[in-house]
Design a protein around this motif. Structure first.
Motif, PDB file in Angstrom:
ATOM      1  N   ARG A   1       0.956   3.066   6.226  1.00 26.13           N
ATOM      2  CA  ARG A   1       1.133   2.413   4.931  1.00 26.13           C
ATOM      3  C   ARG A   1       1.924   1.126   5.118  1.00 26.13           C
ATOM      4  NH1 ARG A   1       2.165   7.580   4.342  1.00 26.13           N
ATOM      5  NH2 ARG A   1       4.402   7.375   4.512  1.00 26.13           N
TER       6      ARG A   1
ATOM      7  N   LEU B   1       5.748   4.285  -0.642  1.00 23.96           N
ATOM      8  CA  LEU B   1       5.159   5.218  -1.592  1.00 23.96           C
ATOM      9  C   LEU B   1       6.053   5.342  -2.820  1.00 23.96           C
ATOM     10  CD1 LEU B   1       4.049   8.202   0.695  1.00 23.96           C
ATOM     11  CD2 LEU B   1       2.575   6.533  -0.432  1.00 23.96           C
ATOM     12  N   GLY B   2       5.444   5.697  -3.938  1.00 19.55           N
ATOM     13  CA  GLY B   2       6.211   5.989  -5.135  1.00 19.55           C
ATOM     14  C   GLY B   2       6.933   7.322  -4.982  1.00 19.55           C
TER      15      GLY B   2
ATOM     16  N   VAL C   1       3.725  11.227  -5.456  1.00 16.52           N
ATOM     17  CA  VAL C   1       2.440  10.868  -4.865  1.00 16.52           C
ATOM     18  C   VAL C   1       1.369  11.765  -5.470  1.00 16.52           C
ATOM     19  CG1 VAL C   1       1.108  10.648  -2.745  1.00 16.52           C
ATOM     20  CG2 VAL C   1       3.558  10.108  -2.742  1.00 16.52           C
TER      21      VAL C   1
ATOM     22  N   GLN D   1      -2.701   2.300  -4.941  1.00 15.72           N
ATOM     23  CA  GLN D   1      -1.614   1.461  -5.446  1.00 15.72           C
ATOM     24  C   GLN D   1      -0.432   2.305  -5.921  1.00 15.72           C
ATOM     25  OE1 GLN D   1      -3.636  -0.817  -8.541  1.00 15.72           O
ATOM     26  NE2 GLN D   1      -4.045  -2.483  -7.099  1.00 15.72           N
ATOM     27  N   THR D   2       0.683   1.609  -6.122  1.00 14.87           N
ATOM     28  CA  THR D   2       1.919   2.213  -6.620  1.00 14.87           C
ATOM     29  C   THR D   2       2.314   1.492  -7.897  1.00 14.87           C
ATOM     30  OG1 THR D   2       2.613   2.798  -4.375  1.00 14.87           O
ATOM     31  CG2 THR D   2       4.348   2.681  -6.043  1.00 14.87           C
TER      32      THR D   2
ATOM     33  N   LYS E   1       7.726   2.089  -9.201  1.00 16.47           N
ATOM     34  CA  LYS E   1       7.757   2.905  -7.976  1.00 16.47           C
ATOM     35  C   LYS E   1       7.836   4.398  -8.273  1.00 16.47           C
ATOM     36  CE  LYS E   1       8.204  -0.686  -5.074  1.00 16.47           C
ATOM     37  NZ  LYS E   1       7.365  -1.682  -5.667  1.00 16.47           N
TER      38      LYS E   1
ATOM     39  N   THR F   1       2.489   6.848  -6.882  1.00 17.20           N
ATOM     40  CA  THR F   1       1.484   6.294  -5.982  1.00 17.20           C
ATOM     41  C   THR F   1       0.242   7.139  -6.180  1.00 17.20           C
ATOM     42  OG1 THR F   1       3.049   5.467  -4.335  1.00 17.20           O
ATOM     43  CG2 THR F   1       0.815   5.917  -3.568  1.00 17.20           C
TER      44      THR F   1
ATOM     45  N   GLU G   1      -3.494   8.212  -4.792  1.00 16.07           N
ATOM     46  CA  GLU G   1      -4.356   8.241  -3.616  1.00 16.07           C
ATOM     47  C   GLU G   1      -5.552   9.138  -3.882  1.00 16.07           C
ATOM     48  OE1 GLU G   1      -1.840   9.818  -0.514  1.00 16.07           O
ATOM     49  OE2 GLU G   1      -0.937   7.862  -0.119  1.00 16.07           O
TER      50      GLU G   1
END
Length: 161
Positions: A61, A65-66, A69, A100-101, A105, A108, A110
């Protein structure tokens, strides 16, 4: 970057690039540009070459990451059960696209090829929790749970009375 990470590997040896990238990501949670530059210099490669390796493998990455996730399963069973609609609903609710995040924050988003819970498709995983047979109507309520948890953490931090 911690010199202890670099010291684990011999200098100017490109064969250790992947383990180096993995260790740096373990340390930072992602691969910051400054660390990629240091790695490139250390192993004797150009920044562009190291960046190319980091972007080629989806395990790496380039952004943090937030706090939460969200993984939306896009495997066959979930696909048949309209996981595309679930993904679109989450994207709309959060104002981001997969990969995206959020600006704050907090999340994220996925997609994954298969979560391995086909019997309860469609499935969404958030951190360690699994939501099976999920519907579009449930998305706002599920996400609000995580938003409320974060709000409570901000308003009442541990150790502060």
């Amino acid at each position: 970057m911690e010199n202890r990470i670099l010291k684990k590997y011999p200098p100017k040896d490109r064969s250790y690039l992947i383990p180096l990238l993995q260790d740096v990501q373990d340390e930072f949670g992602y691969l910051p540009e400054q660390q990629l530059k240091q790695i490139a210099e250390y192993v004797g490669m150009s920044f562009v070459a190291v960046y190319g390796v980091a972007t080629f493998y989806n395990q790496f990455r380039l952004t943090p990451l937030g706090k939460n996730v969200i993984r939306v399963c896009r495997g066959t069973a979930c696909h048949v059960k309209n996981s595309a609609n679930i993904l679109t609903a989450i994207e709309t609710e959060l104002g981001i696209k997969a990969g995206q995040t959020t600006r704050d924050k907090l999340f994220t988003l996925e997609t994954v090829a298969c979560i391995g819970a086909c019997s309860i498709a469609p499935v969404v995983n958030i951190n360690e929790e699994y939501y099976g047979r999920i519907t579009v109507k449930e998305i706002p309520k599920i996400l609000s749970k995580y938003k409320k948890e974060e709000k409570l953490k901000v308003e009442h931090p541990i150790g502060v009375e």
